[in-house]
Design a protein around this motif. Structure first.
Motif, PDB file in Angstrom:
ATOM      1  N   GLY A 192       0.796  -1.211   0.000  1.00  0.00           N
ATOM      2  CA  GLY A 192       0.000   0.000   0.000  1.00  0.00           C
ATOM      3  C   GLY A 192       0.827   1.260   0.000  1.00  0.00           C
ATOM      4  N   ASN A 193       2.121   1.138   0.243  1.00  0.00           N
ATOM      5  CA  ASN A 193       3.024   2.282   0.183  1.00  0.00           C
ATOM      6  C   ASN A 193       4.372   1.809  -0.338  1.00  0.00           C
ATOM      7  N   LEU A 194       5.276   2.751  -0.531  1.00  0.00           N
ATOM      8  CA  LEU A 194       6.562   2.410  -1.148  1.00  0.00           C
ATOM      9  C   LEU A 194       7.367   1.459  -0.267  1.00  0.00           C
ATOM     10  N   ILE A 198      13.872   1.906 -11.725  1.00  0.00           N
ATOM     11  CA  ILE A 198      12.644   1.131 -11.542  1.00  0.00           C
ATOM     12  C   ILE A 198      11.862   1.615 -10.323  1.00  0.00           C
ATOM     13  N   ILE A 199      12.557   1.753  -9.199  1.00  0.00           N
ATOM     14  CA  ILE A 199      11.869   2.164  -7.971  1.00  0.00           C
ATOM     15  C   ILE A 199      11.279   3.563  -8.135  1.00  0.00           C
ATOM     16  N   GLY A 200      12.022   4.466  -8.769  1.00  0.00           N
ATOM     17  CA  GLY A 200      11.511   5.819  -8.995  1.00  0.00           C
ATOM     18  C   GLY A 200      10.261   5.821  -9.857  1.00  0.00           C
ATOM     19  N   PHE A 238       2.595   4.364  -8.923  1.00  0.00           N
ATOM     20  CA  PHE A 238       1.702   3.687  -7.977  1.00  0.00           C
ATOM     21  C   PHE A 238       1.326   4.552  -6.774  1.00  0.00           C
ATOM     22  N   PHE A 239       2.261   5.381  -6.295  1.00  0.00           N
ATOM     23  CA  PHE A 239       2.030   6.100  -5.041  1.00  0.00           C
ATOM     24  C   PHE A 239       2.054   7.621  -5.190  1.00  0.00           C
ATOM     25  N   ASN A 240       2.225   8.097  -6.440  1.00  0.00           N
ATOM     26  CA  ASN A 240       2.202   9.526  -6.729  1.00  0.00           C
ATOM     27  C   ASN A 240       3.208  10.308  -5.882  1.00  0.00           C
ATOM     28  N   HIS A 251      27.108  -4.970  -1.966  1.00  0.00           N
ATOM     29  CA  HIS A 251      26.103  -4.434  -1.050  1.00  0.00           C
ATOM     30  C   HIS A 251      26.051  -2.921  -1.243  1.00  0.00           C
ATOM     31  N   ILE A 252      24.944  -2.451  -1.823  1.00  0.00           N
ATOM     32  CA  ILE A 252      24.753  -1.026  -2.064  1.00  0.00           C
ATOM     33  C   ILE A 252      23.650  -0.530  -1.140  1.00  0.00           C
ATOM     34  N   VAL A 253      23.915   0.561  -0.448  1.00  0.00           N
ATOM     35  CA  VAL A 253      22.904   1.167   0.414  1.00  0.00           C
ATOM     36  C   VAL A 253      22.471   2.487  -0.225  1.00  0.00           C
ATOM     37  N   PHE A 254      21.167   2.571  -0.543  1.00  0.00           N
ATOM     38  CA  PHE A 254      20.598   3.792  -1.108  1.00  0.00           C
ATOM     39  C   PHE A 254      19.847   4.546  -0.021  1.00  0.00           C
ATOM     40  N   LEU A 255      20.018   5.845   0.006  1.00  0.00           N
ATOM     41  CA  LEU A 255      19.179   6.698   0.840  1.00  0.00           C
ATOM     42  C   LEU A 255      18.008   7.150  -0.026  1.00  0.00           C
ATOM     43  N   VAL A 256      16.798   6.765   0.375  1.00  0.00           N
ATOM     44  CA  VAL A 256      15.593   7.072  -0.393  1.00  0.00           C
ATOM     45  C   VAL A 256      14.818   8.168   0.326  1.00  0.00           C
ATOM     46  N   THR A 257      14.708   9.309  -0.290  1.00  0.00           N
ATOM     47  CA  THR A 257      13.903  10.398   0.260  1.00  0.00           C
ATOM     48  C   THR A 257      12.742  10.641  -0.678  1.00  0.00           C
ATOM     49  N   GLN A 258      11.580  10.909  -0.119  1.00  0.00           N
ATOM     50  CA  GLN A 258      10.378  11.030  -0.942  1.00  0.00           C
ATOM     51  C   GLN A 258       9.634  12.311  -0.630  1.00  0.00           C
TER      52      GLN A 258
END
Length: 671
Positions: A89-91, A156-158, A164-166, A188-195
Motif C-alpha cells: 500500500g506504500n513504497l 525502476i523504484i523511482g 503507484f504512489f504519486n 552491497h549497495i545502500v541507497f538513501l531514499v527520500t520522498q
C-alpha cells in the motif's frame, strides 16, 4: 531470460530507431530477436549494455537508469501491472515484498526473471532489505553478485513510486561495500531514499517557494476540524479503547489516530484481541501446521510439524541443532540467529542436507522449504512457518511425496496444480513463439531472395514494366515523341577477336561494361542492350524527361574517359570506342515471353546506329537533331560537316567535345 533482452531492444528501437539497434547488436555480436522464456547468457545482456553506452555516447549509469524506468513500463505493458500494484500500500511495503515477488516468479516460471532482479532467480537474483528512518526517509539495501548494475534500481523504484504512489523520490548511494554478512561475495549497495509528495503544478510552486507552507497547511487543517465532530470521535475512540485495551492517549495522539493529514477523514482505530491463554493443544498445532519449526538462539529445535518430522526424522530428537539438517538457500546469509533477525522480512528457503537424510532419500532431489520467520520475544525463540517449495507434480513425485502430505489449508496444494497447468500453457506459448521466430527468419530470407530476383528483373526490364508483368498484366507498346539514343562499339574489335583467346575478350568486355553500367546509374539513362561489343542506351525512355539529351551526352563523355581504363589484350594499350548519338521519336515495348526484352523501334534507332558506325575513334558523333538539343546547354561542340551516311544520303553532323560546366569527377560520378 529473453524478456530482458527484448525489453532492451524495445527501448533502443523506440527511443533511437531501428538503425541504432542494428548497429548496436552487430557490434555486440548478438541475434536480432529473443524468445521470451528462453534463457540467455548474462554476457549477451552485458554486451548490449556496454555497446549501448558506446553507440549512444551515454554514461553507463544513465543507460541503466533509463533502462530501469523503461523496464517498469515494459513490465506493465506485458501484463504485470496488477501484480506489481498489489505488492504494497506504500513504497516501503512495495520494496519489502520485492523478494517475495521474485520467489513467486521463480516458482511460476521455473526460475524466471524478477521485477528488478534483471536476471533469473536461478542465477542468483539480487535481494532487497529496507529500513525506515525517523525523518521519513528509508535506507534500501541492495545485494547482488553482479557488479555495476545497481543504477537500474533507482530507475525502476523511482518509476514505480511515481506511478503507484504519486510520489517523487531521490535515491543516493551512501555506502558501497563487499558484503560480509552474507555467504558468497555480494555487492552491497545502500541507497538513501527520500520522498516528496507530487502536488499539482501551482501547489508545487507554492511549496517550493515557501518551505513553511507545509507546516501552515497542517495547522490550517487542524483548525478547520469541526470541534463537535472531534469530540464525538474522541469519545467514540475512548469508549472503544476502554472496552478493549485501556491505554490513556494524549490529545494530539488521539487526533493523529482519527484523521489523515490533508483529507480530514475519520478513521476507525483497531486494537486486536488476544486470549489470556492459547486455546490449542500441541498435538493439534503440530498436525494443523505440518511444516513448521521452532528453534532458539542456539538453533536448537524445540518443536516441529509432523510432516517435516516424517521427511527429516532427525527432528524428532528435540534439542538437535537445526543447521545440522538444513542449509539456508535464500537469502544467502550465515545460519545464525543474528543474520536471520536482520533479514526477518525476507522469505527464507531451507534445503535439507543430503548427508543427514535417510538412505531412502539420498537418491532423491533434496527437499526445499519456503516460508517466513517470526521472532517470539517472550520465548526467545524463532518460529519458521513454511511449506514445501514445489513447482510441479513431477517434483512432488520425485520426492515421493503426495498432495496429502500438505495441509488442506496450505495454498501450496493449489499452486502445484495451477502451476502444472500454467507450465503446460507456457510450453505451448514457447513453441508458438519459436515457430513465429522461425517464420520471421524464413520471411526475412524470402524477402532477401525476392529483392535479389527483383533486382535481376529490373536489370532486364524497366521497373514499371516488370511490375506490370509480375501482376500478370499485358504491357502495351508506347510511343515516345522525343528521346535520345546512343550506340557505341570497340574500334578494330574484329581484329582483336582474331588475335586473342575467347576468355581475354570476355574479360575485356566485362571490364568495359561494368564501367559503363555504373555510369548509367550516375546519369540516370536506361541501358537497352549489348550485342557483342555494341552498347546501347536511351534517355527519356521509359520515363520521359526534358533533359534526355544532356543525360546521354554526359554519359557519352563518361564512356570515353572510362574506356581509357580498359586494356586492349593485343597491344596492351587502352581500347578506343566510337560513340554515336541521335534524337528523335521511337516506339517502345516488351518483346517475347521466355526472355522478354524491352526494345525500341523506329528510324531514330537506325540513325543513331549510323552515327556510331560512321564515327571517329574516341569521338562522340552527333546528328543535327541531337546538336539542336545540346547547342544551348553548356556543351562544347564542333562541326564535322556534311557526310555520306549509308541508307540516309548526305547528313550534317557534329562532334561533342566536353561539358563546359562539369568537371571530370562530376561526369564520372566520383566524390
Amino acid at each position: 531470460y529473453g524478456f530482458i533482452n527484448t525489453c532492451l531492444k524495445s527501448l533502443v528501437v523506440e527511443r533511437y530507431g531501428e538503425e541504432t539497434w542494428e548497429k548496436l547488436r552487430l557490434q555486440a555480436g548478438v541475434q536480432d530477436s529473443f524468445l521470451t522464456f528462453e534463457v540467455y547468457k548474462d554476457e549477451i545482456t552485458m554486451q548490449l549494455v556496454d555497446k549501448a553506452c558506446k553507440v549512444l555516447d551515454v554514461p553507463a549509469d544513465m543507460v541503466l537508469r533509463e533502462f530501469g524506468k523503461y523496464f517498469f513500463e515494459f513490465c506493465k505493458r506485458s501484463g504485470y501491472d496488477h501484480m506489481l500494484r498489489t505488492l504494497g500500500g506504500n513504497l516501503y511495503e512495495f520494496i519489502e515484498n520485492l523478494d517475495a515477488l521474485h520467489s513467486y516468479l521463480s516458482l511460476s516460471y521455473q526460475a524466471s526473471f524478477g521485477f528488478v532482479c534483471f536476471f533469473p532467480q536461478e542465477m542468483n537474483a539480487p535481494s532487497f532489505r529496507v529500513e525506515k528512518n525517523e525523518d521519513g526517509s528509508m535506507h534500501l539495501h541492495y545485494y547482488s553478485d553482479r557488479r555495476g548494475l545497481c543504477h537500474i534500481v533507482p530507475g525502476i523504484i523511482g518509476a514505480a513510486a511515481l506511478d503507484f504512489f504519486n510520489i517523487e523520490i531521490s535515491m543516493k548511494i551512501v555506502n558501497q561495500t563487499e558484503e560480509e554478512e552474507r555467504t558468497g561475495k555480494k555487492e552491497h549497495i545502500v541507497f538513501l531514499v527520500t520522498q516528496n509528495p507530487v502536488f499539482p503544478y501551482k501547489e508545487r510552486n507554492e511549496f517550493s517557494s515557501s518551505p513553511q507552507r507545509l507546516v501552515d497547511l497542517e495547522k490550517q487543517i487542524e483548525n478547520q476540524l469541526n470541534k463537535e465532530d472531534l469530540e464525538k470521535a474522541k469519545n467514540k475512540t475512548g469508549d472503544r479503547g476502554n472496552s478493549v485495551c485501556p491505554v490513556k492517549k494524549s490529545h494530539w495522539k488521539t487526533i493523529r489516530g482519527i484523521i489523515t493529514l490533508g483529507k480530514g477523514k475519520l478513521l476507525r482505530g483497531f486494537d486486536p484481541v488476544y486470549p489470556k491463554s492459547l486455546w490449542i493443544d500441541t498435538k493439534t498445532f503440530c498436525n494443523g501446521l505440518p511444516f513448521h519449526i521452532v528453534f532458539d538462539k542456539e538453533l536448537k529445535v524445540k518443536q516441529a510439524g509432523v510432516s517435516i518430522q516424517k521427511i527429516v526424522p532427525g527432528l524428532q530428537t528435540m534439542g538437535i541443532c537445526l543447521d545440522q539438517y538444513f542449509r539456508i538457500i535464500h537469502p544467502e546469509v550465515p545460519f545464525t540467529i543474528c543474520s536471520i533477525q536482520k533479514f526477518i522480512n525476507s522469505q527464507f528457503v531451507f534445503q535439507t542436507r543430503r548427508e543427514m537424510m535417510p538412505e531412502s532419500w539420498k537418491q532423491r532431489p533434496m527437499l526445499e522449504l519456503r516460508g517466513q520467520m517470526m521472532w517470539m520475544e517472550t520465548l526467545q525463540c524463532m518460529l519458521y512457518l513454511c511449506s514445501p517449495l514445489l513447482r510441479t507434480l513431477h517434483e512432488l513425485e520425485e520426492r515421493q511425496m503426495h498432495i496429502a502430505d500438505i495441509a488442506p489449508h496450505d495454498v501450496t496444494r493449489d499452486l502445484i496444480l495451477l502451476n502444472q497447468q500454467r507450465l503446460a500453457e507456457m510450453e505451448l506459448s514457447n513453441q508458438l513463439e519459436r515457430k513465429k521466430e522461425e517464420l520471421r527468419i524464413l520471411s526475412k530470407h524470402l524477402e532477401e531472395e525476392k529483392k535479389k530476383t527483383e533486382a535481376l528483373l529490373y536489370a532486364m526490364l524497366p521497373q514499371h514494366v516488370a511490375n506490370q508483368l509480375k501482376e500478370g498484366k499485358r504491357v502495351e507498346a508506347g510511343e515516345f515523341k522525343e528521346c535520345t539514343i546512343l550506340f557505341s562499339d570497340v574500334v578494330t574489335f574484329t581484329n582483336i577477336c582474331a588475335q586473342c583467346e575467347p576468355i581475354q575478350i570476355v574479360l575485356m568486355l566485362n571490364s568495359m561494361y561494368l564501367r559503363f553500367d555504373r555510369l548509367t546509374t550516375v546519369h540516370d539513362v536506361y541501358k537497352v542492350e549489348t550485342i557483342g561489343d555494341a552498347y546501347m542506351v536511351v534517355g527519356g525512355v521509359p520515363v520521359p524527361v526534358p533533359t534526355h539529351a544532356e543525360r546521354v551526352a554526359n554519359f557519352a563523355l563518361g564512356m570515353i574517359i572510362a574506356a581509357k581504363g580498359v586494356q586492349n589484350p593485343v597491344s596492351g594499350n587502352p581500347i578506343q570506342i566510337r560513340v554515336g548519338i541521335h534524337t528523335g521519336p521511337v516506339l517502345a515495348g516488351v518483346v517475347g515471353e521466355k526472355m522478354p526484352r524491352y526494345c525500341l523501334f523506329g528510324d531514330t534507332v537506325n540513325i543513331a546506329s549510323r552515327m556510331e558506325s560512321h564515327g571517329v575513334p574516341s569521338k562522340i558523333h552527333l546528328s543535327s537533331s541531337a546538336y539542336q538539343c545540346l547547342k544551348y546547354k553548356n556543351f562544347e561542340i564542333t562541326e564535322r560537316g556534311e557526310i555520306e551516311v549509308k541508307g540516309k544520303g548526305k547528313m550534317h553532323t557534329y562532334f561533342l567535345i566536353r561539358n563546359k560546366s562539369a568537371t571530370e569527377n562530376e561526369i564520372m560520378g566520383r566524390p
